[in-house]
Design an enzyme around this catalytic site. Sequence first.
Site, PDB file in Angstrom:
ATOM      1  N   CYS A 186       1.086  -1.168   0.299  1.00 42.29           N
ATOM      2  CA  CYS A 186      -0.697   0.223  -0.608  1.00 42.29           C
ATOM      3  C   CYS A 186       0.635   1.194  -0.338  1.00 42.29           C
ATOM      4  CB  CYS A 186      -1.387   0.024   1.083  1.00 42.29           C
ATOM      5  SG  CYS A 186      -2.073   1.777   1.200  1.00 42.29           S
ATOM      6  N   CYS A 191      -0.169   3.942   2.310  1.00 41.18           N
ATOM      7  CA  CYS A 191      -0.473   4.058   3.326  1.00 41.18           C
ATOM      8  C   CYS A 191       1.455   4.708   3.739  1.00 41.18           C
ATOM      9  CB  CYS A 191      -0.561   2.472   3.815  1.00 41.18           C
ATOM     10  SG  CYS A 191      -1.833   1.883   2.942  1.00 41.18           S
ATOM     11  N   ASP A 192       2.473   3.754   3.266  1.00 43.27           N
ATOM     12  CA  ASP A 192       3.409   3.129   3.673  1.00 43.27           C
ATOM     13  C   ASP A 192       4.169   4.385   2.986  1.00 43.27           C
ATOM     14  OD1 ASP A 192       2.624   1.909   5.910  1.00 43.27           O
ATOM     15  OD2 ASP A 192       3.015  -0.151   4.185  1.00 43.27           O
TER      16      ASP A 192
END
Length: 313
Positions: A138, A141-142
């Site tokens: 992701c 997200c990261d």
Amino acid sequence: MTEKLERIEVLIIGSGPAGYTAAIYAARADLNPVVIQGLQPGGQLTTTTEVDNYPGYPQGVDGTKMMEDFKAQAERFDTDTRWGMVTKVDLSERPFNVEIDGNKNVLADTVIIATGATAKWLGIPDEERLNGFGVSACAICDGFFYKGQEVVVVGAGDTAAEEATYLAKLCTKVTMLVRRDQMRASKAMQKRVFNTPNIEVMFNHETKSINGEKGVESVTAYNNQTNEETIVPATGFFVAIGHKPNTDLFKGQLEMDENGYLNVEAGTSKTQIPGVFAAGDVADHVYRQAVTSAGTGCMAALDAERFLAAQED
Ligand code: NDP
């Protein structure tokens, strides 16, 4: 004599942000929700480290901790959270007969499906070894953790193209490994990729290994036509080869799109069966964020509440 089955007003299948948000709302409406947690209690977020984009956590929060908070909030209003897997559902008549762990059946007046989706992985050993230590599924997200660094994205669909262009804004260089001689992504997305100067697309390339002991240091890619190997320096390795919605249980009963995501009536959480609602990634291949899942979880609880109220009229 047949055993009298437990009757549940709102049965929520799945315990990610969608499931627990539905539970918070349903519990506060006195609907006594029961959450069946599933194989991965807390859902996909428990596989990430830091969540930095969920509103309300200015310092960020560990994914597992955040899901414990969701659960605690749902239980504060007497949500009944249970270990277990739903193994069968019969949506042909109401109340719906739901089998849990292959050996217990309950009857549910409404069902909220929040079973999520599972990221697909390449299946190479390094991927598991370095998951959370440079390997991610992701970018949104990261990606932030790789600001100013070089990363690799594997995949060639719209998700990979989108993640590569997202990462290109943060990272000095993004290398895309595309296994065929062309990408599957839409023409518009491909154009965006090719017009981004710090994205390099390596066609006909697959991953041989992800290198590094405690974190990702480089990726060994090989050309599947010539077998020639290239070592790509990278501290992040993003797998974007698609997701699989967890909908096998509902095949033949609920309408799905060609990729198996549940269809809901636009702007609602309603499936085609009255009393059955879907929330979160199981019905959303586009946004797939914790906050959007929580939002649709709320919608599902409100839809269920209104549905039950209408039955009483
Ligand atoms: P897709 O299934 O469309 O694409 C998966 C990609 O991963 C393919 O290019 C495939 O390669 C590649 N792949 C699969 N397995 C491997 C492997 N083992 N090694 C290397 N590469 C592999 O998934 P997406 O998640 O990209 O998209 C899913 C759906 O969501 C699509 O319908 C897409 O259009 C949609 N979507 C829409 C967006 C938007 O509109 N903004 C954003 C994101 C997704 P190959 O091509 O060789 O099969």
